[in-house]
Design a protein around this motif. Structure first.
Motif, PDB file in Angstrom:
ATOM      1  N   GLY A   1       6.672 -48.906 -61.438  1.00 37.88           N
ATOM      2  CA  GLY A   1       7.783 -48.860 -62.381  1.00 37.88           C
ATOM      3  C   GLY A   1       8.789 -49.960 -62.146  1.00 37.88           C
ATOM      4  N   PRO A   2       9.812 -50.045 -63.010  1.00 35.78           N
ATOM      5  CA  PRO A   2      10.880 -51.033 -62.826  1.00 35.78           C
ATOM      6  C   PRO A   2      11.578 -50.830 -61.482  1.00 35.78           C
ATOM      7  CG  PRO A   2      10.981 -50.038 -65.008  1.00 35.78           C
ATOM      8  CD  PRO A   2       9.994 -49.242 -64.229  1.00 35.78           C
ATOM      9  N   GLN A   3      12.097 -51.894 -60.931  1.00 39.12           N
ATOM     10  CA  GLN A   3      12.722 -51.831 -59.614  1.00 39.12           C
ATOM     11  C   GLN A   3      14.209 -52.167 -59.704  1.00 39.12           C
ATOM     12  OE1 GLN A   3      10.670 -50.742 -57.230  1.00 39.12           O
ATOM     13  NE2 GLN A   3       9.071 -50.766 -58.791  1.00 39.12           N
ATOM     14  N   SER A   4      14.969 -51.648 -58.758  1.00 40.72           N
ATOM     15  CA  SER A   4      16.353 -52.029 -58.543  1.00 40.72           C
ATOM     16  C   SER A   4      17.167 -51.999 -59.828  1.00 40.72           C
ATOM     17  CB  SER A   4      16.398 -53.434 -57.924  1.00 40.72           C
ATOM     18  OG  SER A   4      17.705 -53.785 -57.538  1.00 40.72           O
ATOM     19  N   GLY A   5      17.478 -50.807 -60.325  1.00 42.25           N
ATOM     20  CA  GLY A   5      18.204 -50.673 -61.589  1.00 42.25           C
ATOM     21  C   GLY A   5      19.694 -50.457 -61.405  1.00 42.25           C
ATOM     22  N   LEU A   6      20.484 -51.154 -62.210  1.00 41.36           N
ATOM     23  CA  LEU A   6      21.942 -51.003 -62.223  1.00 41.36           C
ATOM     24  C   LEU A   6      22.353 -50.437 -63.579  1.00 41.36           C
ATOM     25  CD1 LEU A   6      24.702 -51.545 -60.848  1.00 41.36           C
ATOM     26  CD2 LEU A   6      24.695 -53.762 -61.997  1.00 41.36           C
ATOM     27  N   SER A   7      23.110 -49.347 -63.553  1.00 43.25           N
ATOM     28  CA  SER A   7      23.533 -48.668 -64.782  1.00 43.25           C
ATOM     29  C   SER A   7      25.055 -48.649 -64.851  1.00 43.25           C
ATOM     30  CB  SER A   7      22.987 -47.235 -64.794  1.00 43.25           C
ATOM     31  OG  SER A   7      23.537 -46.485 -65.870  1.00 43.25           O
TER      32      SER A   7
END
Length: 222
Positions: free
Chosen positions: A211-217
């Protein structure tokens, strides 16, 4: 001035949370809660049997009729420390875990102070999703509840998941309940800011290699 207040609140919150153990006036007690949502629907439209409600072929053509259930058991508890910080835990057990393959939906802890904001740690949706406001939903067929595409075909081809422009306006985008840490400011002049960081898109402790890595929200509402 507002920017300065926001920055000060964040720094103070981090300072207080890092001061070491603090006693609680009352021990944390876990209580039971939850909900059950049952819906019955019928849809008729020009389409093949796989896109009709129920997704199966009925006796005289596409079935068009389906039942939908969403149920969870919640374990929740909280206590307030001597320094004024409220510590709360939240864990959700799926009612249909055998069908969804998701036994525990969310499991996280919150540290909240009335003047310094809230820190969230654990498996939970991130600020861009949690800070969304939309029209109220009615059972499983509510448009903003992401479940409308269980009853009718989704033009985006992302049927059932709800994470699409047609499914809702509050998509999870990065991941559903990833392990992350988030901070929410107190509401100032009607505004509130939320920032969260997830090392990867895994819902549990295991690392998600695909899956996508290192997410900032980031979320901001008024």
């Amino acid at each position: 001035m507002r920017k300065a207040l926001l920055g000060t609140s964040a720094l103070v919150a981090v300072s207080v949370l890092a001061t070491g153990p603090a006693g609680a006036a009352e021990p944390l007690k876990i209580g039971l809660g939850g909900y059950m949502d049952q819906a019955i629907g019928f849809v008729s439209h020009d389409g093949d049997s796989t896109s009709q409600a129920g997704g199966v072929q009925g006796p005289g053509g596409p079935q068009g009729f389906d039942n939908f259930e969403d149920s969870e058991v919640h374990f929740k508890g909280s206590t307030t420390l001597d320094n004024g910080i409220k510590v709360a835990v939240h864990l959700e057990l799926e009612g249909l875990s055998a069908a969804t393959g998701d036994d525990i939906d969310e499991a996280y802890m919150t540290l909240t102070h009335p003047t310094m904001g809230q820190v969230v740690i654990g498996s939970e949706n991130m600020p861009n999703y949690k800070m969304h406001y939309g029209a109220p939903s009615v059972s499983a067929q509510g448009f903003d509840e992401s479940n409308y595409d269980y009853w009718a075909p989704n033009p985006s081809g992302n049927g059932g998941s709800g994470d699409s422009a047609y499914g809702n306006t509050s998509g999870r985008f990065f991941a559903n309940d990833p392990m992350h840490t988030a901070y929410y400011t107190p509401r100032l002049a009607g505004f509130q800011l939320g920032v969260g960081y997830a090392p990867d898109s895994s819902e549990g402790n295991a690392f998600s290699a695909t899956g996508p890595q290192s997410g900032l929200s980031v979320g901001l509402n008024y």
